[in-house]
Each structure stands twice: as structure tokens, then as C-alpha cells.
Design a protein around this motif. Structure first.
Motif, PDB file in Angstrom:
ATOM      1  N   ASP A 159     -15.325   6.278-137.723  1.00 30.42           N
ATOM      2  CA  ASP A 159     -15.779   7.618-138.728  1.00 30.42           C
ATOM      3  C   ASP A 159     -14.532   8.699-137.944  1.00 30.42           C
ATOM      4  O   ASP A 159     -14.710   9.365-137.153  1.00 30.42           O
ATOM      5  CB  ASP A 159     -17.316   8.143-138.135  1.00 30.42           C
ATOM      6  CG  ASP A 159     -17.860   9.388-138.898  1.00 30.42           C
ATOM      7  OD1 ASP A 159     -17.101   9.686-139.684  1.00 30.42           O
ATOM      8  OD2 ASP A 159     -18.752   9.724-138.584  1.00 30.42           O
ATOM      9  N   CYS A 167     -15.917  13.102-137.060  1.00 28.58           N
ATOM     10  CA  CYS A 167     -17.205  12.826-137.280  1.00 28.58           C
ATOM     11  C   CYS A 167     -17.940  14.336-136.928  1.00 28.58           C
ATOM     12  O   CYS A 167     -19.262  14.154-136.974  1.00 28.58           O
ATOM     13  CB  CYS A 167     -17.601  11.668-136.246  1.00 28.58           C
ATOM     14  SG  CYS A 167     -17.026  12.223-134.504  1.00 28.58           S
ATOM     15  N   GLY A 174     -21.614  13.936-135.082  1.00 22.03           N
ATOM     16  CA  GLY A 174     -22.118  12.484-135.759  1.00 22.03           C
ATOM     17  C   GLY A 174     -23.044  12.331-137.005  1.00 22.03           C
ATOM     18  O   GLY A 174     -23.733  11.618-137.115  1.00 22.03           O
ATOM     19  N   THR A 199     -22.080   9.415-138.554  1.00 25.70           N
ATOM     20  CA  THR A 199     -22.144   8.397-137.614  1.00 25.70           C
ATOM     21  C   THR A 199     -23.594   7.849-137.228  1.00 25.70           C
ATOM     22  O   THR A 199     -23.850   6.717-137.425  1.00 25.70           O
ATOM     23  CB  THR A 199     -21.630   8.816-136.313  1.00 25.70           C
ATOM     24  OG1 THR A 199     -20.502   9.449-136.396  1.00 25.70           O
ATOM     25  CG2 THR A 199     -21.606   7.568-135.467  1.00 25.70           C
ATOM     26  N   ALA A 258     -25.976   4.311-137.896  1.00 20.94           N
ATOM     27  CA  ALA A 258     -25.887   3.900-136.439  1.00 20.94           C
ATOM     28  C   ALA A 258     -26.800   2.771-136.546  1.00 20.94           C
ATOM     29  O   ALA A 258     -26.361   1.638-136.027  1.00 20.94           O
ATOM     30  CB  ALA A 258     -26.412   4.685-135.730  1.00 20.94           C
ATOM     31  N   ILE A 282     -19.749   1.339-134.030  1.00 17.14           N
ATOM     32  CA  ILE A 282     -19.045   2.625-134.834  1.00 17.14           C
ATOM     33  C   ILE A 282     -18.609   3.473-133.941  1.00 17.14           C
ATOM     34  O   ILE A 282     -19.153   3.714-132.876  1.00 17.14           O
ATOM     35  CB  ILE A 282     -20.283   3.188-135.517  1.00 17.14           C
ATOM     36  CG1 ILE A 282     -19.573   4.381-136.564  1.00 17.14           C
ATOM     37  CG2 ILE A 282     -21.554   3.781-134.918  1.00 17.14           C
ATOM     38  CD1 ILE A 282     -20.471   4.835-137.603  1.00 17.14           C
ATOM     39  N   GLY A 312     -16.899   7.291-133.345  1.00 21.42           N
ATOM     40  CA  GLY A 312     -16.716   8.449-134.036  1.00 21.42           C
ATOM     41  C   GLY A 312     -15.380   9.483-133.122  1.00 21.42           C
ATOM     42  O   GLY A 312     -15.311   9.430-131.837  1.00 21.42           O
ATOM     43  N   ALA A 366     -22.458  14.871-129.736  1.00 19.51           N
ATOM     44  CA  ALA A 366     -22.705  13.626-130.241  1.00 19.51           C
ATOM     45  C   ALA A 366     -23.061  12.521-129.223  1.00 19.51           C
ATOM     46  O   ALA A 366     -23.760  11.547-129.286  1.00 19.51           O
ATOM     47  CB  ALA A 366     -21.509  13.148-131.028  1.00 19.51           C
ATOM     48  N   VAL A 419     -22.691   2.989-130.294  1.00 15.95           N
ATOM     49  CA  VAL A 419     -21.991   4.179-130.833  1.00 15.95           C
ATOM     50  C   VAL A 419     -21.286   4.924-129.790  1.00 15.95           C
ATOM     51  O   VAL A 419     -21.863   5.384-128.553  1.00 15.95           O
ATOM     52  CB  VAL A 419     -23.127   5.059-131.410  1.00 15.95           C
ATOM     53  CG1 VAL A 419     -22.671   6.271-132.064  1.00 15.95           C
ATOM     54  CG2 VAL A 419     -23.746   4.286-132.576  1.00 15.95           C
ATOM     55  N   PHE A 458     -18.051   7.967-128.980  1.00 19.14           N
ATOM     56  CA  PHE A 458     -17.450   9.079-129.319  1.00 19.14           C
ATOM     57  C   PHE A 458     -16.252   9.650-128.535  1.00 19.14           C
ATOM     58  O   PHE A 458     -16.207   9.446-127.419  1.00 19.14           O
ATOM     59  CB  PHE A 458     -18.169  10.502-129.605  1.00 19.14           C
ATOM     60  CG  PHE A 458     -19.616  10.031-130.461  1.00 19.14           C
ATOM     61  CD1 PHE A 458     -19.088  10.480-131.852  1.00 19.14           C
ATOM     62  CD2 PHE A 458     -20.836   9.586-130.099  1.00 19.14           C
ATOM     63  CE1 PHE A 458     -20.087  10.265-132.884  1.00 19.14           C
ATOM     64  CE2 PHE A 458     -21.619   9.530-131.066  1.00 19.14           C
ATOM     65  CZ  PHE A 458     -21.490   9.712-132.530  1.00 19.14           C
TER      66      PHE A 458
END
Length: 236
Positions: free
Chosen positions: A46, A49, A52, A55, A59, A65, A67, A78, A90, A92
Motif C-alpha cells: 500500500d 498509506c 492505514g 490498509t 487487512a 500487507i 504500508g 498505523a 500488517v 508499516f
């Protein structure tokens, strides 16, 4: 008044489909285009992002995923949300999307973005995606706030999107434009909208405010409050 213009390239969509939004303003057409793909089979990137929004909308449906965003503050929010939701798949990272090599993040099978797009991002996405893999995104259209007389440097027209996708090695699967027009009874109503939306100061600083005032004084009575290009394309 809402106007939805869709250029159907592969899968047909019923007239007006995708007009509503959920998940704090995300286009349902964009979400639908993303969800057509096998989301649990690989890793989604992403781009841009923020905290998020896109995202987290995806999810629960994805295998993994990632971000990325240049704002450390947004990335920290996030991360805190992902931890609170116990979503270990997830992750970031605070990174600049137009600078990094996406291959450094590991194998990526799908790139998505919401209102963060540029020619450079498309080129970097093409470099990390294998043939047959997909990018899907929403970008600002040239009509966004067009009544102010100033076009965003990050906005695209349909022809521009097609050209840059082709140059990067993508083939369009879907390309559509979503617009939302605000009808104004009087010039004061238009200025009141800007104030309520918290745009007055910003528009005065960047020259949009005077352009919009001139438009209103000339009899203009519409404001394009939302114009998006919705795209899905496959790597050749």
C-alpha cells in the motif's frame, strides 16, 4: 449532484455502480477491483498509506500487507492500530515512495494506493511486479477543484493515465472517473463551503481562493468537490 463516468475495459459494471463510498471515503469501485484478486496468495504493498485507511480496509482479507508513507507520525498511528488489533501480518514503514526500491521490501505481488500516485511510483511498481500482477489505485483527476483555476501537480486526466501505464508496461483492466459536484445557489454559499471544509486559509495561501472568487463573480455555480481516476492495470 454526483456523476460517475466509467470506461469499462474488461469486466462490465452496471451504470452507477461504485458510486457510494465506505471505509471513510474509499471508493467502493476501487475496493471491488482489489477484491477481485486472490488477496491471500501473496504480499500487497500500500503506497502512501497514511495512517492505514486502505490498509486496514483490506487487512482481514489479505495474506500480508505492507504500508509505506513518508510521514513518521502517520506510520506510528498505523503501527499502534495494527498492534491493538493484533494484526501481525500488517506492517508499516516510514519510507519515501518515489525514492526507495520496492524490491527491498521483499516479494510484492500486488500494489495499491489511495490518492498517492505519480509517474515515478508507477515505474517503481512496474519494476517490482512480475508479469500478470496488478496495480490498483485512486488518483486525483484534473477536474478536482477545477473551479479554482489551479490544477494539482498530482492530478491525472484519463489520457495521461493510459499513457503512463503503457509506458511503465501495464495494460489497463479498468479505468473510470468519479466526480461529485456541489451546486451553489449563491457565491456566498460557495465561500461558506470552503470555510466549513477548512480550506479557506490554504486556498488563500496557494492562490486558489482568488481564482474561485473570480469564477463565482463570473456566474459560476458549481464546485467539483471530488474527482477521482480509479484504475486497475496488469503488468505485461
Amino acid at each position: 449532484m454526483v456523476e460517475w463516468n466509467h470506461h469499462r475495459i474488461e469486466r462490465p459494471y452496471r451504470a452507477g455502480e461504485g458510486g457510494e463510498t465506505d471505509h471513510a471515503g474509499l471508493s467502493t469501485t476501487l475496493l471491488r477491483l482489489i477484491r477481485e484478486e486472490p488477496l491471500r496468495d501473496g504480499t500487497i504493498l500500500d503506497v502512501g498509506c497514511g495512517s492505514g485507511r486502505l490498509t486496514f480496509a483490506l487487512a482481514k482479507e489479505v495474506g500480508r500487507i505492507i504500508g509505506i508513507d513518508r510521514s513518521n507520525e502517520a506510520i506510528e498511528r498505523a503501527r499502534q492500530r495494527a498492534a491493538a488489533l493484533r494484526q501481525d501480518h500488517v506492517t508499516f514503514h516510514c519510507l519515501r515512495a518515489e525514492v526507495i526500491n520496492y524490491r527491498d521490501l521483499g516479494p510484492i505481488s500486488f500494489v495499491v494506493a489511495n490518492l498517492c500516485m505519480s509517474n515515478e511510483i508507477l515505474r517503481r511498481a512496474a519494476a517490482v511486479l512480475s508479469p500478470g500482477h496488478v496495480i490498483a489505485f485512486a488518483a486525483f483527476h484534473l477536474d478536482q477543484w477545477k473551479e479554482s483555476g489551479k490544477i494539482s501537480q498530482y492530478a491525472y486526466g484519463e489520457g495521461q493515465v493510459e499513457a503512463v501505464l503503457s509506458e511503465a508496461g501495464f495494460k489497463s483492466v479498468y479505468l473510470g472517473v468519479e466526480r461529485e459536484l456541489l451546486s451553489l445557489a449563491t457565491p456566498d454559499e460557495g465561500l461558506a463551503y470552503l470555510e466549513a471544509a477548512g480550506l479557506t486559509g490554504k486556498w488563500k495561501a496557494d492562490g486558489r481562493w482568488q481564482g474561485f472568487v473570480t469564477y463565482l463573480q463570473g456566474g459560476g455555480r458549481e464546485l467539483t468537490v471530488r474527482a477521482r481516476v480509479i484504475v486497475k492495470a496488469r503488468r505485461g
